[in-house]
Design an enzyme around this catalytic site. Structure first.
Site, PDB file in Angstrom:
ATOM      1  N   ASN A 160      -7.766  -2.536  -5.505  1.00  0.00           N
ATOM      2  CA  ASN A 160      -7.699  -4.257  -5.421  1.00  0.00           C
ATOM      3  C   ASN A 160      -7.850  -4.255  -6.793  1.00  0.00           C
ATOM      4  O   ASN A 160      -8.825  -3.856  -7.586  1.00  0.00           O
ATOM      5  CB  ASN A 160      -9.309  -3.531  -4.411  1.00  0.00           C
ATOM      6  CG  ASN A 160      -9.262  -3.502  -3.091  1.00  0.00           C
ATOM      7  OD1 ASN A 160      -8.118  -3.839  -2.269  1.00  0.00           O
ATOM      8  ND2 ASN A 160     -10.561  -3.566  -2.426  1.00  0.00           N
ATOM      9  N   ARG A 167     -25.434  -7.373   1.715  1.00  0.00           N
ATOM     10  CA  ARG A 167     -24.886  -8.794   2.124  1.00  0.00           C
ATOM     11  C   ARG A 167     -24.765  -9.590   3.308  1.00  0.00           C
ATOM     12  O   ARG A 167     -25.179  -8.631   4.275  1.00  0.00           O
ATOM     13  CB  ARG A 167     -22.981  -8.508   2.451  1.00  0.00           C
ATOM     14  CG  ARG A 167     -22.123  -7.738   1.549  1.00  0.00           C
ATOM     15  CD  ARG A 167     -21.185  -8.029   1.505  1.00  0.00           C
ATOM     16  NE  ARG A 167     -19.620  -6.529   0.566  1.00  0.00           N
ATOM     17  CZ  ARG A 167     -18.424  -6.837   0.690  1.00  0.00           C
ATOM     18  NH1 ARG A 167     -17.827  -7.411   1.567  1.00  0.00           N
ATOM     19  NH2 ARG A 167     -17.933  -5.467   0.199  1.00  0.00           N
ATOM     20  N   HIS A 195     -16.388   6.288   1.731  1.00  0.00           N
ATOM     21  CA  HIS A 195     -16.165   5.402   0.947  1.00  0.00           C
ATOM     22  C   HIS A 195     -17.038   5.378  -0.900  1.00  0.00           C
ATOM     23  O   HIS A 195     -17.663   4.895  -0.266  1.00  0.00           O
ATOM     24  CB  HIS A 195     -16.256   4.183   1.297  1.00  0.00           C
ATOM     25  CG  HIS A 195     -15.196   3.287   0.020  1.00  0.00           C
ATOM     26  ND1 HIS A 195     -14.053   2.899   0.807  1.00  0.00           N
ATOM     27  CD2 HIS A 195     -15.499   2.677  -0.556  1.00  0.00           C
ATOM     28  CE1 HIS A 195     -13.816   1.517  -0.571  1.00  0.00           C
ATOM     29  NE2 HIS A 195     -14.596   1.775  -1.108  1.00  0.00           N
ATOM     30  N   ARG A 249      -8.271  -7.166  -8.418  1.00  0.00           N
ATOM     31  CA  ARG A 249      -9.589  -8.575  -8.518  1.00  0.00           C
ATOM     32  C   ARG A 249     -10.933  -8.241  -8.596  1.00  0.00           C
ATOM     33  O   ARG A 249     -11.192  -6.578  -8.884  1.00  0.00           O
ATOM     34  CB  ARG A 249      -9.839  -9.365  -7.050  1.00  0.00           C
ATOM     35  CG  ARG A 249      -9.600  -8.821  -6.179  1.00  0.00           C
ATOM     36  CD  ARG A 249      -9.796  -8.734  -4.500  1.00  0.00           C
ATOM     37  NE  ARG A 249      -9.730  -8.279  -3.326  1.00  0.00           N
ATOM     38  CZ  ARG A 249     -10.711  -7.142  -3.066  1.00  0.00           C
ATOM     39  NH1 ARG A 249     -12.050  -7.769  -3.669  1.00  0.00           N
ATOM     40  NH2 ARG A 249     -10.786  -6.657  -1.588  1.00  0.00           N
ATOM     41  N   GLY A 290      -9.933  -5.134   6.204  1.00  0.00           N
ATOM     42  CA  GLY A 290     -10.289  -3.799   7.279  1.00  0.00           C
ATOM     43  C   GLY A 290      -9.489  -3.888   8.132  1.00  0.00           C
ATOM     44  O   GLY A 290      -9.618  -3.071   9.325  1.00  0.00           O
ATOM     45  N   LYS A 294       0.778  -1.199  -0.044  1.00  0.00           N
ATOM     46  CA  LYS A 294       0.196   0.178  -0.205  1.00  0.00           C
ATOM     47  C   LYS A 294       0.793   1.396   0.303  1.00  0.00           C
ATOM     48  O   LYS A 294       0.600   2.446  -0.599  1.00  0.00           O
ATOM     49  CB  LYS A 294      -1.011  -0.075   1.305  1.00  0.00           C
ATOM     50  CG  LYS A 294      -2.737  -0.472   1.489  1.00  0.00           C
ATOM     51  CD  LYS A 294      -3.172  -0.746   2.361  1.00  0.00           C
ATOM     52  CE  LYS A 294      -3.973  -1.476   2.113  1.00  0.00           C
ATOM     53  NZ  LYS A 294      -5.543  -1.069   2.753  1.00  0.00           N
TER      54      LYS A 294
HETATM   55  P1  ADP Z   1     -14.156  -5.712  -1.351  1.00  0.00           P
HETATM   56  O1  ADP Z   1     -12.893  -5.359  -1.193  1.00  0.00           O
HETATM   57  O2  ADP Z   1     -14.483  -6.816  -2.389  1.00  0.00           O
HETATM   58  O3  ADP Z   1     -15.728  -5.242  -0.912  1.00  0.00           O
HETATM   59  P2  ADP Z   1     -13.335  -7.209   0.931  1.00  0.00           P
HETATM   60  O4  ADP Z   1     -13.132  -6.344   1.079  1.00  0.00           O
HETATM   61  O5  ADP Z   1     -14.893  -7.340   1.915  1.00  0.00           O
HETATM   62  O6  ADP Z   1     -14.361  -6.859  -0.791  1.00  0.00           O
HETATM   63  O7  ADP Z   1     -12.344  -9.114   0.649  1.00  0.00           O
HETATM   64  C1  ADP Z   1     -13.720  -9.914   0.241  1.00  0.00           C
HETATM   65  C2  ADP Z   1     -12.845 -10.652   0.678  1.00  0.00           C
HETATM   66  O8  ADP Z   1     -11.743 -11.389   1.034  1.00  0.00           O
HETATM   67  C3  ADP Z   1     -13.513 -10.760   1.837  1.00  0.00           C
HETATM   68  O9  ADP Z   1     -14.010 -12.133   2.059  1.00  0.00           O
HETATM   69  C4  ADP Z   1     -11.640 -10.968   3.015  1.00  0.00           C
HETATM   70  O10 ADP Z   1     -12.369 -11.067   4.283  1.00  0.00           O
HETATM   71  C5  ADP Z   1     -10.626 -10.986   1.855  1.00  0.00           C
HETATM   72  N1  ADP Z   1      -9.940 -10.350   1.839  1.00  0.00           N
HETATM   73  C6  ADP Z   1     -10.046  -9.030   1.036  1.00  0.00           C
HETATM   74  N2  ADP Z   1      -8.506  -8.876   1.681  1.00  0.00           N
HETATM   75  C7  ADP Z   1      -7.544  -9.562   2.395  1.00  0.00           C
HETATM   76  C8  ADP Z   1      -5.949 -10.238   2.824  1.00  0.00           C
HETATM   77  N3  ADP Z   1      -5.558  -9.154   2.552  1.00  0.00           N
HETATM   78  N4  ADP Z   1      -6.424 -11.275   2.957  1.00  0.00           N
HETATM   79  C9  ADP Z   1      -7.124 -12.056   3.265  1.00  0.00           C
HETATM   80  N5  ADP Z   1      -8.787 -12.027   3.261  1.00  0.00           N
HETATM   81  C10 ADP Z   1      -8.747 -11.107   2.696  1.00  0.00           C
HETATM   82  P1  ADP Z   2      -8.659  -2.129   3.125  1.00  0.00           P
HETATM   83  O1  ADP Z   2      -7.499  -3.046   2.442  1.00  0.00           O
HETATM   84  O2  ADP Z   2      -8.499  -3.649   4.675  1.00  0.00           O
HETATM   85  O3  ADP Z   2      -9.580  -2.123   2.252  1.00  0.00           O
HETATM   86  P2  ADP Z   2      -8.469   0.250   2.695  1.00  0.00           P
HETATM   87  O4  ADP Z   2      -7.590   1.688   3.054  1.00  0.00           O
HETATM   88  O5  ADP Z   2      -9.377   0.218   1.735  1.00  0.00           O
HETATM   89  O6  ADP Z   2      -8.161  -0.867   3.852  1.00  0.00           O
HETATM   90  O7  ADP Z   2      -9.684   0.924   4.266  1.00  0.00           O
HETATM   91  C1  ADP Z   2     -11.289   0.569   4.395  1.00  0.00           C
HETATM   92  C2  ADP Z   2     -11.603   1.198   5.588  1.00  0.00           C
HETATM   93  O8  ADP Z   2     -11.481   2.149   6.299  1.00  0.00           O
HETATM   94  C3  ADP Z   2     -12.263   2.674   4.953  1.00  0.00           C
HETATM   95  O9  ADP Z   2     -13.614   2.204   3.559  1.00  0.00           O
HETATM   96  C4  ADP Z   2     -12.643   3.729   5.176  1.00  0.00           C
HETATM   97  O10 ADP Z   2     -13.599   2.946   5.443  1.00  0.00           O
HETATM   98  C5  ADP Z   2     -11.408   3.711   6.158  1.00  0.00           C
HETATM   99  N1  ADP Z   2     -10.090   4.260   6.514  1.00  0.00           N
HETATM  100  C6  ADP Z   2      -8.884   3.799   5.581  1.00  0.00           C
HETATM  101  N2  ADP Z   2      -8.345   4.737   5.703  1.00  0.00           N
HETATM  102  C7  ADP Z   2      -8.873   5.964   6.124  1.00  0.00           C
HETATM  103  C8  ADP Z   2      -8.410   7.384   6.063  1.00  0.00           C
HETATM  104  N3  ADP Z   2      -7.479   7.829   5.936  1.00  0.00           N
HETATM  105  N4  ADP Z   2      -9.805   8.178   6.985  1.00  0.00           N
HETATM  106  C9  ADP Z   2     -10.820   7.991   6.901  1.00  0.00           C
HETATM  107  N5  ADP Z   2     -11.276   6.466   6.734  1.00  0.00           N
HETATM  108  C10 ADP Z   2     -10.659   5.682   6.044  1.00  0.00           C
HETATM  109 MG    MG Z   3     -10.163  -0.746   0.662  1.00  0.00          MG
END
Ligand code: ADP
Ligand code: ADP
Ligand code: MG
Length: 461
Positions: A292, A340, A209, A294, A166, A118
């Protein structure tokens, strides 16, 4: 002519079923690799063939790269679809597939690596002129974190460099919280991702988001299919998604989508991908979060408002076709929402509720789509993610879509296990949701404290 004739499905659950249907539609055969817990799954029944790849535990089956590639090769597959989760963003798996002559239905291993780190992805976004959140590079010590905080202020977030789902994220509101949060986030990142590197981002309060769906092909074309708003979240994970976003104007959509396309072009991106942004409703500024590499869980809302099939397009692109959708000016038709549905008990801290489904009756009809792998008598195994279905509706506008979602959820009859369906009905009935005013902290801060679980009979239904 198609080079891809038989696709190996390296996943389970609803996305496996979704991939099988998309392949069938374009005349491509499928073989699915299943764990012993999934032998009787819908994916196993629907695919042209199912092969067992290992015991229930994911590490020995759905995360077992060698077993999956061996199964794909021995069943004569020429490509592998990884779905989402599991190995979908694992560059070593993508490489293992291509090294064995299997097309990986996704971007190159290099692109997965570049966006999966990231800190690197943020640097690439900056280079592409995409706005990013004020923050830091890798923070190795508490002292580094304090120095960054002095520069950007509180609150800020510790985030995991290899993060996803998350996890590994901590909000820090004051100086006296820095050390404990740093140690906690470090441990969580190490446990979840095998990589304890952290970075800092300014925490954007009252944010939404919003993400852009992109598609690139092997000929250098990159298109986008508009945005999805995924602000209804619990623990930084999406529960409800919609398209278009109630907060996005045509001008914001143009700016966000051109930023997303620029980043994808810089990566010579091939396949479906999503560029995620955090959108500050107060200032109307947006900032890059991550990409992402995928297909995403919430891709159906985009399909409904754009009339496309993103999964079929993934297969065609992997086969060398030019991207065929999203080429002209973007036309968004009506409004789509996805809920979901998880096998969980909201009234018990969302505790998972695996087990035998007695009754399963899903809504059908115009503008309603249910993506699921469940059926009457199906046993929801305890080993995997608890999502059992996605209810997606399409309406002529947002109020119409909300109304249809309420009807669809009321017609979803499930007994034998607890689900989050009634919880979703309560969420979409809330005035804040109906007025399109939710931010990512809304569910936990505003909705949950006032949530009264429905009557027992309804909660179980
Ligand atoms: P999307 O970004 O498609 O909305 P999610 O963040 O909810 O999806 O993740 C989709 C699926 O992949 C979920 O089952 C989540 O637990 C899994 N997942 C996402 N990122 C990771 C990761 N880095 N390692 C393991 N599982 C992940
Ligand atoms: P992941 O790889 O776990 O999906 P993200 O960077 O996409 O991580 O962040 C997941 C969620 O966390 C976002 O959708 C948002 O709700 C919160 N988030 C992440 N970064 C920030 C930020 N800088 N400020 C506020 N919320 C954040
Ligand atoms: Mg994300």
């Amino acid at each position: 002519m198609r080079h891809i004739r038989r696709v190996f499905v390296a996943n389970r659950g609803e996305i496996a079923v979704r991939i099988i249907h998309a392949c069938r539609k374009i005349g491509v055969e499928t073989v699915i690799g299943v764990s012993t817990a999934d032998r009787e799954s819908l994916g196993a029944r629907l695919a042209d063939r199912a092969v067992c790849i290992g015991p229930p535990a994911s590490v020995s089956s759905y995360l077992n790269k060698d077993a999956l590639v061996q199964a794909a090769l021995s069943t004569g597959c020429d490509a592998v679809h990884p779905g989402y989760g599991f190995l979908a963003e694992n560059s070593a798996f993508a490489r293992l597939c291509t090294d064995n002559g299997l097309r990986f239905i996704g971007p190159s291993a290099e692109a997965i690596e570049a966006m999966g780190d990231k800190i690197n992805a943020i640097a690439a976004a900056k280079k592409a002129g995409v706005p990013t959140v004020p923050g830091s590079d890798h923070v190795m010590r508490v002292a580094d974190a304090l120095a960054t905080a002095a520069r950007i202020g509180y609150p800020f977030l510790f985030k995991a460099r290899a993060g996803g789902g998350g996890r590994g994220m901590r909000i820090v509101r004051a100086e006296n919280e820095v050390e404990e949060a740093f140690n906690g986030a470090t441990m969580e990142a190490r446990a979840a991702f095998g990589n304890d590197a952290l970075y800092i981002e300014k925490y954007v309060e009252s944010a939404r988001h919003i993400e852009i769906q992109v598609l690139g092909d092997q000929h250098g074309n990159v298109v986008h299919l508009g945005e999805r708003d995924c602000s209804v979240q619990r623990r930084h994970q999406k529960l409800i998604e919609e398209s278009p976003s109630p907060a996005v104007t045509p001008q914001i959509r143009d700016a966000m989508s051109s930023a997303a396309v620029r980043l994808a072009q810089d990566q010579s991106y091939v396949g479906a991908g999503t560029v995620e942004f955090i959108f500050d409703s107060a200032t109307r500024e947006f900032y890059f979060l991550e990409m992402n590499t995928r297909v995403q869980v919430e891709h159906p809302v985009t399909e409904m408002v754009t009339g496309t099939d993103i999964v079929a397009e993934q297969v065609r692109i992997a086969d060398g076709d030019e991207v065929a959708i999203g080429r002209g000016p973007l036309r968004l038709d009506g409004h789509a929402i996805e809920c979901r549905i998880n096998a969980e008990m909201p009234e018990a801290g969302f505790r998972p509720s695996p087990g035998r489904i007695d009754e399963w009756d899903a809504p059908v009809g115009e503008g309603v789509r249910v993506d699921t792998h469940c059926f009457p008598g199906y046993f929801v195994p305890p080993f995997y993610d608890s999502m059992i279905a996605k209810v997606i509706v399409h309406g002529r506008d947002r109020p119409d879509a909300v109304r249809r979602m309420d009807q669809a959820l009321s017609r979803l009859r499930i007994s034998g296990i607890a689900t989050t369906a009634a919880f979703h009905r309560a969420v979409i009935a809330h005035p804040d949701f109906q007025q399109g005013r939710v931010t990512t902290d809304w569910l936990e801060r505003r909705f949950m404290p006032g949530y009264a679980p429905p009557q027992r009979s309804e909660a179980a239904a």
